[in-house]
Design an enzyme around this catalytic site. Sequence first.
Site, PDB file in Angstrom:
ATOM      1  N   THR A  23       4.643  -0.730  -6.517  1.00 34.74           N
ATOM      2  CA  THR A  23       5.273  -0.203  -5.308  1.00 34.74           C
ATOM      3  C   THR A  23       6.793  -0.096  -5.461  1.00 34.74           C
ATOM      4  O   THR A  23       7.399  -0.847  -6.240  1.00 34.74           O
ATOM      5  CB  THR A  23       4.949  -1.150  -4.124  1.00 34.74           C
ATOM      6  OG1 THR A  23       5.771  -0.815  -3.018  1.00 34.74           O
ATOM      7  CG2 THR A  23       5.204  -2.612  -4.475  1.00 34.74           C
ATOM      8  N   ASP A  24       7.398   0.769  -4.652  1.00 34.62           N
ATOM      9  CA  ASP A  24       8.865   0.865  -4.643  1.00 34.62           C
ATOM     10  C   ASP A  24       9.515  -0.364  -3.996  1.00 34.62           C
ATOM     11  O   ASP A  24      10.715  -0.585  -4.159  1.00 34.62           O
ATOM     12  CB  ASP A  24       9.333   2.161  -3.942  1.00 34.62           C
ATOM     13  CG  ASP A  24       8.899   2.283  -2.494  1.00 34.62           C
ATOM     14  OD1 ASP A  24       8.193   1.381  -1.985  1.00 34.62           O
ATOM     15  OD2 ASP A  24       9.278   3.295  -1.861  1.00 34.62           O
ATOM     16  N   GLU A  25       8.696  -1.160  -3.254  1.00 33.81           N
ATOM     17  CA  GLU A  25       9.296  -2.293  -2.524  1.00 33.81           C
ATOM     18  C   GLU A  25       9.864  -3.355  -3.449  1.00 33.81           C
ATOM     19  O   GLU A  25      10.673  -4.182  -3.022  1.00 33.81           O
ATOM     20  CB  GLU A  25       8.262  -2.930  -1.589  1.00 33.81           C
ATOM     21  CG  GLU A  25       7.754  -1.945  -0.564  1.00 33.81           C
ATOM     22  CD  GLU A  25       7.151  -2.581   0.676  1.00 33.81           C
ATOM     23  OE1 GLU A  25       7.287  -3.802   0.861  1.00 33.81           O
ATOM     24  OE2 GLU A  25       6.553  -1.829   1.456  1.00 33.81           O
ATOM     25  N   TYR A  45       5.120 -10.174  -0.007  1.00 34.99           N
ATOM     26  CA  TYR A  45       4.315  -9.107  -0.643  1.00 34.99           C
ATOM     27  C   TYR A  45       5.058  -8.516  -1.837  1.00 34.99           C
ATOM     28  O   TYR A  45       4.523  -8.454  -2.953  1.00 34.99           O
ATOM     29  CB  TYR A  45       3.983  -8.005   0.370  1.00 34.99           C
ATOM     30  CG  TYR A  45       3.556  -6.703  -0.282  1.00 34.99           C
ATOM     31  CD1 TYR A  45       2.353  -6.608  -0.980  1.00 34.99           C
ATOM     32  CD2 TYR A  45       4.374  -5.561  -0.227  1.00 34.99           C
ATOM     33  CE1 TYR A  45       1.968  -5.424  -1.610  1.00 34.99           C
ATOM     34  CE2 TYR A  45       3.996  -4.378  -0.852  1.00 34.99           C
ATOM     35  CZ  TYR A  45       2.797  -4.310  -1.544  1.00 34.99           C
ATOM     36  OH  TYR A  45       2.428  -3.147  -2.164  1.00 34.99           O
TER      37      TYR A  45
END
Length: 354
Positions: free
Chosen positions: A132-134, A158
């Site tokens: 993910t980009d997170e 997360y």
Amino acid sequence: MILVTGGAGFIGANFVLDWLADCDEPVINLDKLTYAGNLHNLASVEGVARHLFVQGDIGDRALVAGLLAKHRPRAVINFAAESHVDRSIHGPEDFIQTNVVGTFHFLEEIRAYWNAMEGMEKAEFRFLHVSTDEVYGSLGPHDDAFTETTAYAPNSPYSASKAASDHLVRAYHHTYGLPVLTTNCSNNYGPYQFPEKLIPLVMMNAVAGKPLPIYGDGLNVRDWLYVGDHCSAIRAVLSAGQAGEVYNIGGRNEKTNIDVVKTICTMLDALHPASPVTPHEKLITYVKDRAGHDRRYAIDARKIERELGWRPQETFETGIRKTVAWYLANPDWVANVATGEYRHWVEKQYGSQA
Ligand code: NAD
Ligand code: DAU
């Protein structure tokens, strides 16, 4: 054949459905069926011999070793994860167990399987890890978009757990030579998304005349990509990506949350005038902000575009129209996911504001 994990969840199921529609190669689909795993997502391929569903945990080493030995996949695509930021804030443990410990055990079995291979089979094997980009943290309004070399700065349990899994995958390439590929994608939307996430939650609440909860000031920015475009990007990386490389995936669709919700409301005013409350915007309700809420994500996808020739097919406008139409056309799917577990979550997260 290929082995896909988490293929009963939102993106994994879309990937499996697209794969089976586009090519003849069989798929083994390993999914634990947590609250987010839903066999209704795969109903259209029930009975298709090229799809073998196995209920199980990526961290179950005996199960994974047995599947690898029996089916000898040429590639593994790892979608399985705990994926919802708000749940990770309420209870991080499942995120550590699956995303960190589970990925570690899974990698160990993949490594043993790959080590025992020889010749072309070994040279051509790939482990593709979906991330993910997170993991890159939060951008200011004028910062450049995330590239593959942006430093990791995860802010939620997360994203920290996903960052840890990315680091393990990277280390297994660097240390053991395992031929890995990692993709970091921005926010997805489309059919079969569990209605804890913003877009399906808003769809479900809007047609039911329930409040549409907006965290904080509604001006947080996400970079939206239609799920089918994420799946086509993963296929491009699998077939032509360089082992050991990372590819960012995104569609250059930065939107504030309030813009996204208002767009859906306007579409519903036209497509679903029978809702209990119209215009649907009347349902917008500002609620307490998410703890540690990342302000802005944006993906620089020039590497995958340049090196692999991938381009998204949908703009936000075409993709959101398809998505709204899909949720309206599939009330049985929506009713089926609104399980006891889902209602329990809504009560815990939104309380009396739900
Ligand atoms: P999801 O929560 O809808 O689905 C996750 C699936 O994994 C479920 O079917 C669940 O049953 C399964 N699963 C969970 N733990 C497991 C375990 N221990 N063993 C086997 N299966 C297990 O998630 P999603 O939105 O489809 O995301 C899929 C992947 O893509 C995740 O790795 C996520 O981090 C990543 N991702 C998601 C987005 C997004 O916007 N949704 C964007 C970028 C990357
Ligand atoms: O960026 C990729 C990530 O996108 C994935 O890695 C995650 O798995 C996926 O869940 C998603 O994370 P977000 O936290 O960005 O998605 P979510 O749909 O939960 O929230 C989108 C934005 O909307 C975010 O700024 C929080 C806000 N929001 C969310 C909900 C559920 C609200 O304002 N109200 C809500 O009720």
